[in-house]
Design an enzyme around this catalytic site. Structure first.
Site, PDB file in Angstrom:
ATOM      1  N   GLU A   1      18.798  -5.057   1.850  1.00  0.00           N
ATOM      2  CA  GLU A   1      19.384  -4.508   0.631  1.00  0.00           C
ATOM      3  C   GLU A   1      19.352  -2.984   0.605  1.00  0.00           C
ATOM      4  O   GLU A   1      20.291  -2.352   0.139  1.00  0.00           O
ATOM      5  CB  GLU A   1      18.611  -5.078  -0.575  1.00  0.00           C
ATOM      6  CG  GLU A   1      18.997  -4.479  -1.898  1.00  0.00           C
ATOM      7  CD  GLU A   1      18.178  -5.027  -3.064  1.00  0.00           C
ATOM      8  OE1 GLU A   1      17.398  -5.973  -2.865  1.00  0.00           O
ATOM      9  OE2 GLU A   1      18.341  -4.506  -4.182  1.00  0.00           O
TER      10      GLU A   1
ATOM     11  N   ASP B   1      10.137  -1.881  -4.407  1.00  0.00           N
ATOM     12  CA  ASP B   1      11.220  -2.845  -4.219  1.00  0.00           C
ATOM     13  C   ASP B   1      11.836  -2.789  -2.824  1.00  0.00           C
ATOM     14  O   ASP B   1      12.970  -2.347  -2.686  1.00  0.00           O
ATOM     15  CB  ASP B   1      12.318  -2.594  -5.261  1.00  0.00           C
ATOM     16  CG  ASP B   1      13.355  -3.691  -5.261  1.00  0.00           C
ATOM     17  OD1 ASP B   1      13.057  -4.780  -4.768  1.00  0.00           O
ATOM     18  OD2 ASP B   1      14.471  -3.449  -5.751  1.00  0.00           O
TER      19      ASP B   1
ATOM     20  N   GLU C   1      13.675  -8.258 -14.982  1.00  0.00           N
ATOM     21  CA  GLU C   1      15.113  -8.019 -14.927  1.00  0.00           C
ATOM     22  C   GLU C   1      15.891  -8.984 -15.817  1.00  0.00           C
ATOM     23  O   GLU C   1      16.864  -9.610 -15.394  1.00  0.00           O
ATOM     24  CB  GLU C   1      15.616  -8.080 -13.488  1.00  0.00           C
ATOM     25  CG  GLU C   1      14.915  -7.061 -12.603  1.00  0.00           C
ATOM     26  CD  GLU C   1      15.538  -6.904 -11.223  1.00  0.00           C
ATOM     27  OE1 GLU C   1      15.598  -5.768 -10.773  1.00  0.00           O
ATOM     28  OE2 GLU C   1      15.938  -7.909 -10.613  1.00  0.00           O
TER      29      GLU C   1
HETATM   30  C1  BDP Z   1      15.855  -6.150  -6.957  1.00  0.00           C
HETATM   31  C2  BDP Z   1      17.163  -6.520  -6.348  1.00  0.00           C
HETATM   32  C3  BDP Z   1      17.668  -7.636  -7.164  1.00  0.00           C
HETATM   33  C4  BDP Z   1      16.651  -8.765  -7.111  1.00  0.00           C
HETATM   34  C5  BDP Z   1      15.286  -8.266  -7.469  1.00  0.00           C
HETATM   35  C6  BDP Z   1      14.231  -9.322  -7.260  1.00  0.00           C
HETATM   36  O1  BDP Z   1      18.038  -5.428  -6.390  1.00  0.00           O
HETATM   37  O2  BDP Z   1      18.916  -8.034  -6.679  1.00  0.00           O
HETATM   38  O3  BDP Z   1      17.014  -9.759  -7.999  1.00  0.00           O
HETATM   39  O4  BDP Z   1      14.969  -7.182  -6.678  1.00  0.00           O
HETATM   40  O5  BDP Z   1      13.582  -9.292  -6.224  1.00  0.00           O
HETATM   41  O6  BDP Z   1      15.459  -4.984  -6.598  1.00  0.00           O
HETATM   42  O7  BDP Z   1      14.051 -10.164  -8.134  1.00  0.00           O
END
Ligand code: BDP
Length: 725
Positions: free
Chosen positions: A407, A379, A306
């Site tokens: 979440e 996730d 990400e």
């Molecule tokens: C994702 C979440 C994000 C997190 C990520 C993670 O939406 O906010 O930063 O997982 O675990 O799915 O790094």
């Protein structure tokens, strides 16, 4: 009525009102007087606690506080064993009586304990013993839990030791105090005031975690851009102040380490893990940290995920990156928790990527590296199969990452008890070494004989007075901690404990509430993502339904990618004719998941793309089954709402009202989830609804237009305009 009588009456009214008022701050450590106090009083006439260390002191303090509250009278502290009913706490080194008892402390390890009812010189005693003070502290909380749950406290013969070595909360708290995916306000870690002022709340935080046996906390979010600053000198002093509060409670602090920190705060031109200057920078940084925090736990790292920097930016592997940090921490006994939530360079099914990236490096990670994987390959969805990383990396320390913050499960609003979800994952059979190879056996290290084991939960706490935003979300913090200590515990037993400690032991309350908790996750799955569907939430905020969203900018991260619904059918083919993600599982599972008739219906559409008319085991068509699940979810939430309303006499007003308000919101949301999902899938399938199910109230365009906004700027929620529509 005289003025005096009136005044006394008013005082009584105010006092009784105060006694009933509960805002949730005390969590499961409320220590309110027991109605059965008389039964326990003879078993707890005084406390003898010879230990002198800070940890011994907090154990003694907790025991006196707990007993005084629960038994409704100040507990006596004494120097010697003078009365029957004394509780003696300590280690064999501190107490000759404990040393002489021949307790099975060899099974208690460094952090476990023995609870024993014994007779010494004709006096009945209760002994809370450990090899270490931290063990004694954990035993103290366990003993108090017995009383809080009205269990027997005589004839005790308990030995308990944690099965997993590192048991930690991961805070996704940013240094500006916003919390990523946090739904309970801002971060409790007030960096601005630290180290000058150390809030007393940190001690309560440490108590709550220690009561569960947690022994680590990662204070900073591994995502984002600002957290490299937390590794600078002034910030380390802030962390040291927090570490000082946690230390007596047996809790180590950890920090997220941003891979590019050598550039951002070290002035280097590269963060290449094979560059000698970079390696030296991390060694120097580790030395500095341990000078300031001698028992620092280590680093949590999110790299090449990400948008985060990582070793692949330099053509290096995850092993190169993790090992560099591990080498810097090793002389100090620190560990690297390297997250497996990564993306692969090649375009492949999103759920294959973690395994694909790590499998080639199995056996190449240092001993003080743990590869920390989310429970599922995607996730933190309401339901996923377990990640094939568990069982797939026999030569790598593989840690579990659960998400306590909900979440994808309705934030703090929806009542969803996660104990059942985690139990399902932990008990999943990997077949990595044949039958008996459950995920729990991978995580506790026994399957592959790994010594360094870990389990982490992405925390759900914030500045909300009740810590978690909702009372029932406290149960998820609680359940995480209990399962971290013993992944074989039963989710129902944990729920029972929590309800008794948090509310009352009256079975007229506990049994319906425990039943509601136990079915709550399946209910959410039903109205959100039944039959193995996943990620049908709006892409940015992850709260409400948006199965039609297809954001071309994120081809593998949007609902349409995960439902593959069209006129012909629905679901993702992950068998050999599709992405073949099944091949990442051990052979018996790969075979089972390849056959829709053998795949559990709860995971059917995760592994298969099937026609709407596919026949389920009970003879229903897939379409009818899907619709029935959505509808059942709504009915179940309605039943939860009605059930809770009937329990008003058992709960104080504040906690009752918060929960009933949220259940009303959940009900509305569940209707929306059901109707929006059905409207969308019906627009594709053109099929009629089953007879017993009402048609969606609004046309699809209505749901698409809704966009489920939140109050602008709600802390922790994605406030940016939604990108999916
Ligand atoms: C994702 C979440 C994000 C997190 C990520 C993670 O939406 O906010 O930063 O997982 O675990 O799915 O790094």
């Amino acid at each position: 009525m005289t003025r005096g009588v009136l005044f006394a009456g008013l005082c009584a009214a105010v006092l009784s009102g105060m006694a009933r008022a509960e805002d949730g701050y005390d969590l499961w450590l409320r220590y309110r007087p027991l109605e059965t106090a008389a039964r326990y009083r003879p078993l707890a006439t005084s406390v003898v606690a010879p230990g002198q260390t800070p940890t011994a002191a907090v154990a003694r303090e907790e025991l006196v506080r707990g007993l005084s509250g629960l038994l409704g009278r100040p507990e006596k502290l004494e120097a010697g064993l003078r009365r029957s009913g004394t509780i003696l706490i300590g280690t064999p080194a501190q107490s000759a009586v404990i040393a002489a008892l021949d307790l099975p402390l060899d099974r208690a390890g460094d952090e476990g304990f023995v609870l024993r009812s014994v007779a010494v010189k004709g006096r009945a005693l209760t002994v809370i013993a450990g090899n270490t003070d931290v063990g004694v502290l954990h035993g103290t909380f366990a003993y108090l839990r017995l009383l809080q749950t009205r269990a027997r406290a005589d004839h005790l013969d308990v030995v308990s030791a944690p099965k997993i070595k590192l048991r930690m909360l991961d805070h996704w708290d940013n240094v500006d105090r916003t919390i990523e995916r946090g739904y309970a306000g801002f971060s409790i870690f007030n960096w601005w005031e630290l180290p000058g002022h150390v809030s007393p709340q940190f001690k309560d935080y440490a108590r709550a975690n220690a009561s569960l046996g947690l022994n680590g906390t990662v204070l900073t979010n591994p995502s984002g851009t600002a957290f490299a600053v937390a590794l600078t000198g002034p910030w380390l002093k802030k962390t040291a102040a927090l570490a000082a509060v946690m230390r007596p409670y047996g809790i180590k602090v950890y920090l997220s380490a941003r891979f590019s920190a050598p550039m951002e705060i070290g002035g280097l031109k590269t963060a290449d893990p094979l560059d000698p200057a970079v390696r030296q920078w991390w060694k120097d940084k580790a030395d500095e940290i341990y000078r300031i925090i001698p028992d620092f736990g280590g680093f949590l790292v999110k790299a090449n995920s990400e948008g985060q920097p990582g070793p692949q930016d330099y053509g290096r592997s995850h092993a190169d990156g993790a090992n560099m940090m591990a080498d810097a921490l090793a002389p100090h006994g620190g560990v690297v928790l390297w997250r497996a939530f990564v993306y692969s360079a090649k375009p492949e099914d999103r759920v294959r990527q973690a395994y694909s990236e790590f499998k080639p490096y199995d056996g190449q990670f240092r001993n003080n590296v743990i590869v920390q994987s989310k429970n599922g390959p995607l996730d933190f969805q309401p339901r996923e199969p377990f990640s094939p990383v568990f069982g797939g990396l026999p030569q790598t320390n593989t840690g579990m990452e659960f998400q306590i913050t909900k979440e994808y499960l309705g934030f703090e609003i929806h009542l969803v008890y996660l104990g059942t979800q985690w139990q399902e994952v932990l008990r999943s059979e990997t077949f990595a070494k044949g039958p008996g190879s459950s995920v729990a056996r991978v995580v506790d290290g026994s399957l592959f004989d790994r010594k360094l084991t870990s389990i982490a939960g992405a925390s759900n706490i914030g500045t909300a007075r009740n810590w978690c935003g909702s009372i029932f979300d406290q149960a998820n913090w609680y359940a995480f901690g209990r399962l971290a200590w013993d992944p074989d515990l039963d989710a129902k037993g944990i729920a029972e404990e929590w309800v008794k400690m948090t509310f009352t032991t009256d079975p007229a309350f506990t049994s319906p509430v425990v039943a509601m908790m136990m079915s709550s996750r399946e209910t959410a799955v039903d109205y959100m993502v039944p039959l193995g569907l996943a990620h049908q939430m709006a892409t940015s905020h992850h709260y409400g339904p948006a199965p039609w969203v297809n954001d071309a900018g994120r081809p593998d991260w949007n609902p349409v990618y995960y439902n593959r619904a069209d006129a012909g059918g629905i679901g993702v083919d992950r068998t050999a004719t599709g992405s073949n993600a099944v091949e990442q599982y051990a052979a018996p599972l790969a075979k089972q998941f390849s056959d829709p008739a053998k795949t559990p219906e709860s995971l059917l559409l995760w592994f298969h793309h099937l026609p709407w008319g596919y026949r389920m085991a009970n003879g229903d068509t897939l379409w009818d089954a899907l619709v029935t699940h959505y509808d059942r979810g709504v009915k179940e939430v309605a039943a939860m709402q009605a059930g809770w309303a009937a329990l008003k006499p058992y709960v104080d007003d504040e906690r009752f009202t918060l929960t009933s308000d949220f259940l009303a919101m959940q009900k509305e949301n569940a209707v929306l989830w059901r109707d929006a999902s059905i409207a969308y899938y019906q627009s594709l399938s053109g099929l009629p609804l089953p007879k017993n199910v009402a048609a969606p109230a609004e046309p699809l365009s209505y749901y698409k237009a809704l966009r489920l906004p939140f109050a602008p700027g709600s802390p922790g929620r994605t406030a940016a305009p939604f990108r999916e529509e």
